[in-house]
Design a protein around this motif. Sequence first.
Motif, PDB file in Angstrom:
ATOM      1  N   ASN A  98       0.822  -1.212   0.000  1.00  0.00           N
ATOM      2  CA  ASN A  98       0.000   0.000   0.000  1.00  0.00           C
ATOM      3  C   ASN A  98       0.853   1.259   0.000  1.00  0.00           C
ATOM      4  O   ASN A  98       0.550   2.232  -0.703  1.00  0.00           O
ATOM      5  CB  ASN A  98      -0.939   0.010   1.205  1.00  0.00           C
ATOM      6  N   LYS A 102       1.004   3.928  -3.043  1.00  0.00           N
ATOM      7  CA  LYS A 102       0.735   5.350  -2.839  1.00  0.00           C
ATOM      8  C   LYS A 102       1.857   6.204  -3.437  1.00  0.00           C
ATOM      9  O   LYS A 102       1.602   7.214  -4.100  1.00  0.00           O
ATOM     10  CB  LYS A 102       0.605   5.660  -1.347  1.00  0.00           C
ATOM     11  N   LYS A 229      -1.138  -6.643  -5.718  1.00  0.00           N
ATOM     12  CA  LYS A 229      -1.474  -5.736  -4.624  1.00  0.00           C
ATOM     13  C   LYS A 229      -0.909  -4.338  -4.881  1.00  0.00           C
ATOM     14  O   LYS A 229      -1.574  -3.332  -4.606  1.00  0.00           O
ATOM     15  CB  LYS A 229      -0.926  -6.277  -3.299  1.00  0.00           C
ATOM     16  N   SER A 233      -3.035  -0.884  -5.383  1.00  0.00           N
ATOM     17  CA  SER A 233      -2.762   0.303  -4.576  1.00  0.00           C
ATOM     18  C   SER A 233      -2.453   1.510  -5.456  1.00  0.00           C
ATOM     19  O   SER A 233      -2.913   2.624  -5.186  1.00  0.00           O
ATOM     20  CB  SER A 233      -1.590   0.028  -3.630  1.00  0.00           C
TER      21      SER A 233
END
Length: 307
Positions: A98, A102, A229, A233
């Motif tokens: 994550n 970002k 993942k 994200s």
Amino acid sequence: MDMLRRMKIEYGLSDLKWIEVDQTFQSENGKKRIRIWKDKQLLQWHVKWRDEISKQSGILLDRMIRTKDGEPFFICDKGWATIHDEVEEIFPATGKENEWGKLLGTSLTYGLKQSDECQRFKKKQDIPLKAVKQTLDQLKALDPMAKLVLERSYFEASRRCRKVLQLRERMQTKRSPILSPEIKLTNAREVFHNLFWVCGADQPIQGYEPIRNFLEDWYNKNGEISTRKVLASINDYFPLKTDEGVSLLAELVTPNELQRTVSQFENQEKETSVIMDEFFNSWETTRKLVILLSRWIEEDGEKVVAR
């Protein structure tokens, strides 16, 4: 004037001692790094880049420490000097998708905005595949088996180039983000369990190449599930399931591996076995990433890559 003495004056520091002369030093506020810049426009780009990415993402970057007068740099006899916090603790990858998403998503969003505002940095042009083949044909001393493999790979590379054209023709947007080339796992540091990103001092790149390089490295180290993942994200901060994702896909399909490998042989950079191992690994990683990304985009939309 001695550089340590100058930094004491500019930053109000004391008790300074070189760790590596003209590179890193110790102060009462911890270890610092000094960078000397010859190009003021490049420096100003890096100052703004760090400030904006940090502000928009909340992620720590090695921003320019301000002088007593609030300036991000000072002029010295070698150019323009900047001071940065030097952090050594390595930031983990798996389990931190994550945070990485970002960082990448924010960088892409701001980089795309910059592509409209900044005309200085031109998009890197792909070297024509015919020129790569010409260079390959001229490598007379190349191991015959390695040359045969690369010649056969040329035909697959040609097919990939045609696919890139098909992808680009269907895209409505032609913009490319301006990105730091230092989006790398090796530049990740940790401060109190938070990501601290070292941005370097290189010229920015217009295009998705830094993201491609990052994803290849991430996939090799962390596998498919973790890569998905990261993509999810990134998509929280940047619309990857649009033409922008197709642009990234086109970058992945572009056969950079063949061009890089032929260049390594031309410059005799490494042993033949090492270069070929890297070529096979990169070619296979790219193939898997293209399938992964195209399927990931297709989960919520139309097909983007013909099988």
